[in-house]
Structures are given as structure tokens and as C-alpha cells.
Design an enzyme around this catalytic site. Structure first.
Site, PDB file in Angstrom:
ATOM      1  N   ASP A 118       0.871  -1.161   0.000  1.00  0.00           N
ATOM      2  CA  ASP A 118       0.000   0.000   0.000  1.00  0.00           C
ATOM      3  C   ASP A 118       0.920   1.226   0.000  1.00  0.00           C
ATOM      4  OD1 ASP A 118      -2.476   1.437   0.211  1.00  0.00           O
ATOM      5  OD2 ASP A 118      -1.977   1.800   2.305  1.00  0.00           O
ATOM      6  N   ASP A 146       0.071   5.050   0.872  1.00  0.00           N
ATOM      7  CA  ASP A 146      -0.046   6.004   1.975  1.00  0.00           C
ATOM      8  C   ASP A 146      -0.064   5.268   3.311  1.00  0.00           C
ATOM      9  OD1 ASP A 146      -0.323   8.592   0.585  1.00  0.00           O
ATOM     10  OD2 ASP A 146      -2.085   7.656  -0.285  1.00  0.00           O
TER      11      ASP A 146
END
Length: 275
Positions: A23, A25
Site C-alpha cells: 500500500d 499512503d
């Protein structure tokens, strides 16, 4: 201090040729700053020839835009190693109805992805209403979308995230606007992005690897860890983003390992599960 759980039986006991799904952020960047160790880990993966891909549920930006953003944070991620919910949505629609049409609420990341698979963007009798992320949600556009849904268009949303981050605080995101449109139209959306394992499987295909030797590394139990588990991947939760150790304990499922930040994987990328 990191915490390790037992490695699933599907994970080979000897050193596997691991691949990585990250992922973005909260894992590699946090509030426009690189997470400690992110640059070093990506450089290590590149040097060792270990395949990786960066994922994001945000559909606003194109992979080229996101590469520029990451480079600005000192993180070198190739454009073809970035997978967004917009790309996954376009791929899904192309498989479902090739050469179809859509009324789109979203920004360049989504419209560009749909154009590339040959979709026509129109407000006249479209096959789909496609809702993505934008910072300029228009009541006029939402009203038009609701009427098209009432007329029979199918409802697709890039992701179910209810809120997104900003420097000033939370922002209403795709999931919140989709709920408004569902309530007004009576039509429920199909969400393509995390935690739908469809996005993970499409990323695996783009990466050219398999779930049993690919790690999902994320900062959220409800999207990253859940989607990784449902796609059959070992998972690592980092504590540099949304979910904390206490949050992880509240869920009925567990990540394979919990670490503070991706810095804990530097020097261990070929063997991320210590004995």
C-alpha cells in the site's frame, strides 16, 4: 520492536522468491513525507531483482503522476510498478463489457484508464455510472448520475473508503458519496478496490506472480490485511499509518506479522519472516 505470527502453511519454509505488494499512503509515504526505511527497502528490492508493486485505492492520479509524487519524496518507483483502483476498475469493465460506455465522476486517473481500454465517456444512456475519487464533487454531476442509475445504468465505484486524509483533517471520499447515491437511486454499487480481492488478483497478474509467494504490506486491517488474506497472501501490518496494535487485536483475523515500519524489512527482504 516487531511482532511475528506463525507463517501460514502455504508459505514455503525455505527462502522463497518473494514478491511484494505495498500500500502507498501510511506504508511508504505519510503526509507527503517518506516513511523511514522506505527508500532503502525499495533500493534493496531493485538491487536484488525482487519484483514489487505499489497499490493505492485512490483513483485521482495516473501512475505517471504518482511516480512523480514518489520521486519528489525520494522514492524511485517505476510507472509500471504502480497499480491504482482506477486501473483495476478499467480492467474489470473491459473484461465485463469490452468497448462499453460510462458516465464518470472522477479525475484524470480514472478517465485516462477508461479511455485506454476503449471506453466511451458519455452522459447519454451509458452502460455504467463509475464513481471515483475527486476533490470537486459536483451536486449537478451526482444528480445526473442518480438519474442515469434510475434509468438502468449499472453502478461501479472504484473503492469503498468513506474518508480520505488531508492536512486539514478527513475528507469525504468515494464510499461516502456512493452511499449518498445508493440511498437516492436505490442502486447499490460494486466496489472494485480494496478490500475486494479482485484488486489484489489484478495486481498479481500485472506483477506476474502468485499469491503464495507474494506479501501484502499495508497499514489498514480493514482493507490491506483483509484483501491480502482473501486473495491468499501472507500479510504484514505496519504501524506507521492507520491501524495500531490495539486496532489489530479487535479484528477476528490476524496479519502474518506486525512491524513498526518497513525499515524493519531492510536487510531482510529475502527472508521477511524470521524464525
Amino acid at each position: 520492536m516487531s511482532e511475528a505470527a506463525s507463517v501460514p502453511e502455504s508459505v514455503p519454509s525455505e527462502e522463497p522468491a518473494w514478491s511484494y505488494l505495498f500500500d502507498m499512503d501510511g506504508v511508504l509515504v505519510h503526509e507527503e513525507h517518506p516513511v523511514p526505511g522506505a527508500g532503502e527497502l525499495l533500493a534493496e528490492l531493485t538491487e536484488r531483482g525482487i519484483r514489487f508493486m505499489v497499490l493505492t485505492n485512490n483513483s485521482i492520479h495516473t501512475p505517471r503522476d504518482l511516480r512523480a509524487r514518489l520521486l519528489g519524496n525520494g522514492l524511485d518507483v517505476p510507472e509500471d510498478a504502480i497499480w491504482t483502483s482506477a486501473l483495476a476498475t478499467a480492467q474489470f469493465l473491459d473484461a465485463q463489457r469490452p468497448g462499453g460506455s460510462a458516465y464518470v465522476i472522477g479525475e484524470a486517473g480514472l478517465t485516462t484508464a477508461l479511455h485506454k481500454v476503449g471506453y466511451v465517456l458519455t452522459d447519454r444512456d451509458p452502460d455504467y455510472v463509475v464513481l471515483g475519487e475527486t476533490r470537486t464533487y459536483s451536486f449537478t454531476a451526482i444528480t445526473r448520475a442518480v438519474r442515469l442509475l434510475e434509468a438502468g445504468a449499472k453502478f461501479i465505484a472504484t473503492n469503498p473508503d468513506s474518508t480520505g486524509p488531508s492536512r486539514e483533517g478527513s475528507l469525504p471520499a468515494t464510499g461516502a458519496v456512493a452511499a449518498l447515491m445508493e440511498r437516492a437511486s436505490g442502486r447499490a454499487p460494486y466496489y472494485v478496490g480494496k478490500p475486494n480481492p479482485l484488486m489484489m488478483r489484478s495486481a498479481l497478474r500485472a506483477l506476474g506472480t502468485h499469491s503464495q509467494n507474494t506479501l501484502m504490506i499495508g497499514d489498514r486491517m480493514d482493507t490491506d490485511v483483509r484483501s491480502g488474506l482473501e486473495a491468499g497472501m501472507p500479510t504484514i501490518l505496519v504501524l506507521s499509518g492507520i491501524s495500531g496494535r490495539d486496532t489489530a487485536e479487535a479484528y477476528p483475523y490476524r496479519p502474518t506479522r506486525i512491524i513498526d515500519t518497513v525499515a524493519d524489512l531492510v536487510g531482510r527482504s529475502a527472508d521477511p519472516f524470521p524464525g
